[in-house]
Design a protein around this motif. Structure first.
Motif, PDB file in Angstrom:
ATOM      1  N   ALA A 252     -24.074   9.166   8.971  1.00  0.00           N
ATOM      2  CA  ALA A 252     -23.707   7.756   9.049  1.00  0.00           C
ATOM      3  C   ALA A 252     -23.053   7.408  10.380  1.00  0.00           C
ATOM      4  CB  ALA A 252     -22.749   7.405   7.916  1.00  0.00           C
ATOM      5  N   ASP A 253     -23.265   6.163  10.825  1.00  0.00           N
ATOM      6  CA  ASP A 253     -22.510   5.620  11.949  1.00  0.00           C
ATOM      7  C   ASP A 253     -21.061   5.421  11.516  1.00  0.00           C
ATOM      8  OD1 ASP A 253     -24.764   5.194  13.756  1.00  0.00           O
ATOM      9  OD2 ASP A 253     -25.353   3.586  12.382  1.00  0.00           O
ATOM     10  N   GLU A 254     -20.176   5.250  12.479  1.00  0.00           N
ATOM     11  CA  GLU A 254     -18.810   4.828  12.156  1.00  0.00           C
ATOM     12  C   GLU A 254     -18.852   3.327  11.885  1.00  0.00           C
ATOM     13  OE1 GLU A 254     -14.323   4.697  14.069  1.00  0.00           O
ATOM     14  OE2 GLU A 254     -15.880   5.931  15.001  1.00  0.00           O
ATOM     15  N   LEU A 255     -18.543   2.930  10.658  1.00  0.00           N
ATOM     16  CA  LEU A 255     -18.709   1.547  10.229  1.00  0.00           C
ATOM     17  C   LEU A 255     -17.378   0.810  10.248  1.00  0.00           C
ATOM     18  CD1 LEU A 255     -21.151   2.183   7.236  1.00  0.00           C
ATOM     19  CD2 LEU A 255     -21.704   1.691   9.631  1.00  0.00           C
ATOM     20  N   THR A 256     -17.383  -0.371  10.835  1.00  0.00           N
ATOM     21  CA  THR A 256     -16.176  -1.180  10.966  1.00  0.00           C
ATOM     22  C   THR A 256     -16.307  -2.475  10.152  1.00  0.00           C
ATOM     23  OG1 THR A 256     -17.000  -2.423  12.878  1.00  0.00           O
ATOM     24  CG2 THR A 256     -15.907  -0.310  13.318  1.00  0.00           C
ATOM     25  N   HIS A 257     -15.194  -3.193  10.069  1.00  0.00           N
ATOM     26  CA  HIS A 257     -15.192  -4.508   9.425  1.00  0.00           C
ATOM     27  C   HIS A 257     -16.271  -5.401  10.029  1.00  0.00           C
ATOM     28  CE1 HIS A 257     -13.921  -8.721   9.037  1.00  0.00           C
ATOM     29  NE2 HIS A 257     -13.311  -8.366   7.919  1.00  0.00           N
ATOM     30  N   ARG A 258     -16.358  -5.401  11.347  1.00  0.00           N
ATOM     31  CA  ARG A 258     -17.343  -6.237  12.040  1.00  0.00           C
ATOM     32  C   ARG A 258     -18.775  -5.861  11.637  1.00  0.00           C
ATOM     33  NH1 ARG A 258     -17.217  -9.194  16.829  1.00  0.00           N
ATOM     34  NH2 ARG A 258     -15.091  -8.472  17.221  1.00  0.00           N
ATOM     35  N   ASP A 259     -19.024  -4.564  11.450  1.00  0.00           N
ATOM     36  CA  ASP A 259     -20.367  -4.117  11.073  1.00  0.00           C
ATOM     37  C   ASP A 259     -20.746  -4.626   9.680  1.00  0.00           C
ATOM     38  OD1 ASP A 259     -20.716  -2.659  13.464  1.00  0.00           O
ATOM     39  OD2 ASP A 259     -19.665  -0.929  12.607  1.00  0.00           O
ATOM     40  N   PHE A 260     -19.823  -4.500   8.727  1.00  0.00           N
ATOM     41  CA  PHE A 260     -20.107  -4.966   7.368  1.00  0.00           C
ATOM     42  C   PHE A 260     -20.311  -6.480   7.348  1.00  0.00           C
ATOM     43  CE2 PHE A 260     -18.134  -0.872   6.266  1.00  0.00           C
ATOM     44  CZ  PHE A 260     -19.036  -0.415   5.322  1.00  0.00           C
ATOM     45  N   LEU A 261     -19.418  -7.212   8.033  1.00  0.00           N
ATOM     46  CA  LEU A 261     -19.531  -8.665   8.063  1.00  0.00           C
ATOM     47  C   LEU A 261     -20.832  -9.092   8.726  1.00  0.00           C
ATOM     48  CD1 LEU A 261     -18.327 -11.440   7.511  1.00  0.00           C
ATOM     49  CD2 LEU A 261     -17.104 -11.273   9.686  1.00  0.00           C
ATOM     50  N   GLY A 262     -21.204  -8.443   9.828  1.00  0.00           N
ATOM     51  CA  GLY A 262     -22.436  -8.796  10.518  1.00  0.00           C
ATOM     52  C   GLY A 262     -23.658  -8.600   9.641  1.00  0.00           C
ATOM     53  N   SER A 263     -23.684  -7.516   8.870  1.00  0.00           N
ATOM     54  CA  SER A 263     -24.812  -7.266   7.981  1.00  0.00           C
ATOM     55  C   SER A 263     -24.889  -8.313   6.868  1.00  0.00           C
ATOM     56  CB  SER A 263     -24.706  -5.858   7.380  1.00  0.00           C
ATOM     57  OG  SER A 263     -24.824  -4.882   8.381  1.00  0.00           O
ATOM     58  N   LEU A 264     -23.742  -8.726   6.365  1.00  0.00           N
ATOM     59  CA  LEU A 264     -23.717  -9.761   5.325  1.00  0.00           C
ATOM     60  C   LEU A 264     -24.171 -11.106   5.883  1.00  0.00           C
ATOM     61  CD1 LEU A 264     -20.345  -8.683   3.722  1.00  0.00           C
ATOM     62  CD2 LEU A 264     -22.576  -8.619   2.573  1.00  0.00           C
ATOM     63  N   MET A 265     -23.716 -11.443   7.080  1.00  0.00           N
ATOM     64  CA  MET A 265     -24.157 -12.682   7.716  1.00  0.00           C
ATOM     65  C   MET A 265     -25.668 -12.644   7.973  1.00  0.00           C
ATOM     66  SD  MET A 265     -21.407 -14.639   8.137  1.00  0.00           S
ATOM     67  CE  MET A 265     -21.069 -14.035   6.480  1.00  0.00           C
ATOM     68  N   GLY A 266     -26.179 -11.444   8.284  1.00  0.00           N
ATOM     69  CA  GLY A 266     -27.603 -11.289   8.521  1.00  0.00           C
ATOM     70  C   GLY A 266     -28.448 -11.532   7.284  1.00  0.00           C
ATOM     71  N   LEU A 267     -27.815 -11.457   6.116  1.00  0.00           N
ATOM     72  CA  LEU A 267     -28.517 -11.749   4.862  1.00  0.00           C
ATOM     73  C   LEU A 267     -28.482 -13.245   4.537  1.00  0.00           C
ATOM     74  CD1 LEU A 267     -27.230  -8.805   2.623  1.00  0.00           C
ATOM     75  CD2 LEU A 267     -29.467  -9.011   3.731  1.00  0.00           C
ATOM     76  N   GLY A 268     -27.897 -14.033   5.432  1.00  0.00           N
ATOM     77  CA  GLY A 268     -27.823 -15.479   5.208  1.00  0.00           C
ATOM     78  C   GLY A 268     -26.689 -15.901   4.293  1.00  0.00           C
ATOM     79  N   ILE A 269     -25.713 -15.014   4.109  1.00  0.00           N
ATOM     80  CA  ILE A 269     -24.584 -15.313   3.225  1.00  0.00           C
ATOM     81  C   ILE A 269     -23.543 -16.123   3.985  1.00  0.00           C
ATOM     82  CG2 ILE A 269     -22.701 -14.286   1.883  1.00  0.00           C
ATOM     83  CD1 ILE A 269     -24.561 -11.896   1.391  1.00  0.00           C
ATOM     84  N   LYS A 270     -23.046 -17.181   3.383  1.00  0.00           N
ATOM     85  CA  LYS A 270     -22.047 -18.024   4.027  1.00  0.00           C
ATOM     86  C   LYS A 270     -20.665 -17.378   3.954  1.00  0.00           C
ATOM     87  CE  LYS A 270     -24.496 -22.360   3.087  1.00  0.00           C
ATOM     88  NZ  LYS A 270     -24.427 -23.694   2.439  1.00  0.00           N
ATOM     89  N   ARG A 271     -19.885 -17.583   4.998  1.00  0.00           N
ATOM     90  CA  ARG A 271     -18.570 -16.941   5.081  1.00  0.00           C
ATOM     91  C   ARG A 271     -17.650 -17.359   3.953  1.00  0.00           C
ATOM     92  NH1 ARG A 271     -15.516 -13.513   4.981  1.00  0.00           N
ATOM     93  NH2 ARG A 271     -14.134 -12.673   6.601  1.00  0.00           N
ATOM     94  N   GLU A 272     -17.785 -18.590   3.467  1.00  0.00           N
ATOM     95  CA  GLU A 272     -16.840 -19.071   2.464  1.00  0.00           C
ATOM     96  C   GLU A 272     -16.994 -18.411   1.096  1.00  0.00           C
ATOM     97  OE1 GLU A 272     -19.896 -22.512   3.016  1.00  0.00           O
ATOM     98  OE2 GLU A 272     -18.862 -21.024   4.276  1.00  0.00           O
ATOM     99  N   VAL A 273     -18.079 -17.675   0.865  1.00  0.00           N
ATOM    100  CA  VAL A 273     -18.210 -16.966  -0.417  1.00  0.00           C
ATOM    101  C   VAL A 273     -17.726 -15.529  -0.290  1.00  0.00           C
ATOM    102  CG1 VAL A 273     -20.132 -18.423  -1.121  1.00  0.00           C
ATOM    103  CG2 VAL A 273     -20.614 -16.206  -0.060  1.00  0.00           C
TER     104      VAL A 273
END
Length: 242
Positions: free
Chosen positions: A84-105
């Motif tokens: 595995a890569d070293e995964l950060t908060h930014r990595d998880f958030l970026g992947s979620l945003m890439g799924l089209g998920i809105k930040r407010e949820v």
């Protein structure tokens, strides 16, 4: 009245009219401050899924203190930890945003031992479970868990600092290694909050247990004065969240 303020009053009115607890999306620090400053004549409470959460959902109505908030916790861990890569908060958030998920949820994302604990609204949890299969270049497996494990709860690091006074500008400057003038820019820019409320008073004296958030810098809890120095300066204690 802006759209966020209007939404808070609508949720409060609906809670009274229909006699049940209503919930907002996840709120950021500015939205929490706005809510805390409004005179909403309905009981309300903020909660983000665990005690130290930064992003929170607001509940409105009688019974909100005992309400079951519609928050799920998704544990996302590497399928093959050795590769595995070293995964950060930014990595998880970026992947979620890439799924089209809105930040407010989405609420906080807590990382520990290369695993992400994603706080989200129940309404989006199944979508995340079905679609979040990769973070950065790492395949991940997702599951819903009941709570954030103790090993993932990041306790603030206690530090003792020397300051000229208990004024909030002096304390904030010491915590983040800033000049007093630089800190005043943060006040003027509306970037300092005490217990989720915007603070624009440079000389505010915090109480023991107050949580101070500085947008763009971080947050800390103020514990109080522990003594003085021979040069008449104060020795204070704070807990700094990493």
């Amino acid at each position: 009245m802006d759209i966020t303020e209007k939404r808070f009053f609508e949720l409060a009115e609906r809670a009274v009219r229909r006699n049940y607890v209503t919930f907002s999306d996840f709120l950021n620090i500015d939205e929490k401050s706005l809510l805390e400053g409004l005179k909403i004549p309905v009981p309300h409470r903020l909660f983000g899924g665990y005690g130290e959460a930064e992003r929170c959902v607001a509940a409105f109505g009688d019974g909100c203190d005992d309400a079951d908030f519609p928050i799920s916790i998704i544990k996302a861990r590497p399928a093959a930890p050795k590769f595995a890569d070293e995964l950060t908060h930014r990595d998880f958030l970026g992947s979620l945003m890439g799924l089209g998920i809105k930040r407010e949820v989405l609420g906080d994302i807590v990382t520990a031992e290369n695993t992400g604990y994603i706080f989200c609204l129940e309404s989006i949890a199944q979508y995340i479970l079905q679609n979040l299969d990769k973070v950065k270049h790492t395949s991940v497996r997702c599951e819903i868990v009941d709570e954030l494990p103790e090993t993932a709860r990041k306790q603030p690091e206690e530090k003792r600092l020397t300051v000229a006074s208990e004024r909030l500008d002096a304390i904030t400057a010491a915590v983040f290694g800033l000049s007093r003038n630089a800190v005043k820019d943060y006040f003027v820019g509306g970037r300092i909050f005490v217990n989720n409320r915007l603070c624009e008073n440079f000389s505010h004296i915090p109480k023991s247990g107050d949580i101070i958030s500085v947008r763009g810098r971080g947050r800390f809890v103020y514990y109080g004065v522990h003594g003085g120095t021979k040069k008449n300066r104060l020795v204070i204690s704070v807990g700094i969240y990493s």
